[in-house]
Design a protein around this motif. Structure first.
Motif, short mmCIF file in Angstrom:
data_model
loop_
_atom_site.label_atom_id
_atom_site.label_comp_id
_atom_site.label_asym_id
_atom_site.label_seq_id
_atom_site.Cartn_x
_atom_site.Cartn_y
_atom_site.Cartn_z
N UNK A 285 34.44 -17.47 -15.24
CA UNK A 285 35.67 -17.42 -14.44
C UNK A 285 35.80 -18.64 -13.53
N UNK A 286 34.74 -19.00 -12.84
CA UNK A 286 34.79 -20.11 -11.89
C UNK A 286 35.01 -21.44 -12.60
N UNK A 287 34.26 -21.68 -13.67
CA UNK A 287 34.39 -22.97 -14.36
C UNK A 287 35.71 -23.09 -15.11
N UNK A 288 36.41 -21.99 -15.31
CA UNK A 288 37.73 -22.03 -15.95
C UNK A 288 38.88 -22.06 -14.94
N UNK A 289 38.57 -22.21 -13.66
CA UNK A 289 39.62 -22.33 -12.66
C UNK A 289 40.43 -23.60 -12.91
N UNK A 290 41.74 -23.53 -12.68
CA UNK A 290 42.61 -24.67 -12.95
C UNK A 290 42.25 -25.90 -12.12
N UNK A 291 41.61 -25.71 -10.96
CA UNK A 291 41.23 -26.85 -10.13
C UNK A 291 39.71 -26.96 -9.98
N UNK A 292 38.94 -26.43 -10.93
CA UNK A 292 37.49 -26.48 -10.78
C UNK A 292 36.98 -27.91 -10.62
N UNK A 293 37.66 -28.86 -11.24
CA UNK A 293 37.24 -30.26 -11.12
C UNK A 293 37.39 -30.79 -9.69
N UNK A 294 38.12 -30.09 -8.83
CA UNK A 294 38.29 -30.48 -7.43
C UNK A 294 37.34 -29.71 -6.51
N UNK A 295 36.47 -28.92 -7.08
CA UNK A 295 35.60 -28.02 -6.31
C UNK A 295 34.14 -28.39 -6.46
N UNK A 296 33.35 -27.87 -5.54
CA UNK A 296 31.91 -27.83 -5.73
C UNK A 296 31.50 -26.37 -5.63
N UNK A 297 30.66 -25.97 -6.54
CA UNK A 297 30.12 -24.61 -6.54
C UNK A 297 28.69 -24.68 -6.07
N UNK A 298 28.41 -24.06 -4.93
CA UNK A 298 27.07 -24.04 -4.36
C UNK A 298 26.47 -22.66 -4.63
N UNK A 299 25.48 -22.62 -5.50
CA UNK A 299 24.78 -21.40 -5.86
C UNK A 299 23.44 -21.39 -5.14
N UNK A 300 23.21 -20.37 -4.34
CA UNK A 300 21.95 -20.28 -3.61
C UNK A 300 21.22 -19.00 -4.03
N UNK A 301 20.10 -19.20 -4.70
CA UNK A 301 19.27 -18.10 -5.16
C UNK A 301 18.38 -17.66 -4.01
N UNK A 302 18.60 -16.46 -3.50
CA UNK A 302 17.88 -15.94 -2.35
C UNK A 302 16.61 -15.22 -2.78
N UNK A 303 15.78 -15.93 -3.55
CA UNK A 303 14.51 -15.39 -4.03
C UNK A 303 14.70 -14.12 -4.86
N UNK A 304 15.68 -14.16 -5.73
CA UNK A 304 15.98 -13.01 -6.59
C UNK A 304 14.89 -12.80 -7.63
N UNK A 305 14.59 -11.54 -7.94
CA UNK A 305 13.62 -11.27 -9.00
C UNK A 305 14.22 -11.39 -10.41
N UNK A 306 15.53 -11.58 -10.51
CA UNK A 306 16.20 -11.69 -11.81
C UNK A 306 16.07 -13.11 -12.37
N UNK A 307 16.69 -13.35 -13.51
CA UNK A 307 16.60 -14.62 -14.23
C UNK A 307 17.85 -15.48 -14.07
N UNK A 308 18.34 -15.61 -12.86
CA UNK A 308 19.56 -16.38 -12.63
C UNK A 308 19.43 -17.84 -13.06
N UNK A 309 18.29 -18.45 -12.78
CA UNK A 309 18.13 -19.88 -13.11
C UNK A 309 18.33 -20.14 -14.60
#
Length: 112
Positions: A24-48
């Protein structure tokens, strides 16, 4: 080009929502004008593992891993300090978005 909108996302046990969120985020009409800051808060899942292909494809995605979970608001504050854009928003990983939502919000903020 400096981003116009910074999106700050805390990741903790987000694996089940992350693929749809990133699509959804990367398909935003203005995604090229954005920065997406993803912060992994020591999650036990496989987000990376899920995020890595998006990092390779999109130079405007930043991924940070924390050694402990300071809580969602502290994570957002870290994201604010990392952000480069004049407009900031949080982007919750479990929300789905219309492709033009960022464009509409940015336009409204700029007009007001």
């Amino acid at each position: 080009m400096e981003p116009k909108v910074s999106l700050i996302t805390s990741l903790y046990k987000a694996e089940s929502f992350l693929r749809g969120f990133l699509e959804d985020i990367t398909n935003q009409t203005i995604f090229n004008e954005c920065e997406l800051i993803l912060i992994n808060a020591n999650s036990p899942d496989n987000e990376k593992e899920i995020v890595t292909p998006y990092l390779k494809e999109h130079g405007n995605i930043v991924y940070e891993e924390l050694e402990e979970d300071p809580g969602v608001y502290a994570v957002w504050n870290i994201g604010v300090r990392m952000s480069k854009a004049p407009l900031l928003t949080n982007a919750n990983v479990d929300d789905r978005r219309d492709p033009s939502y960022l464009e509409k919000h940015k336009k409204t903020l700029e007009e007001n």
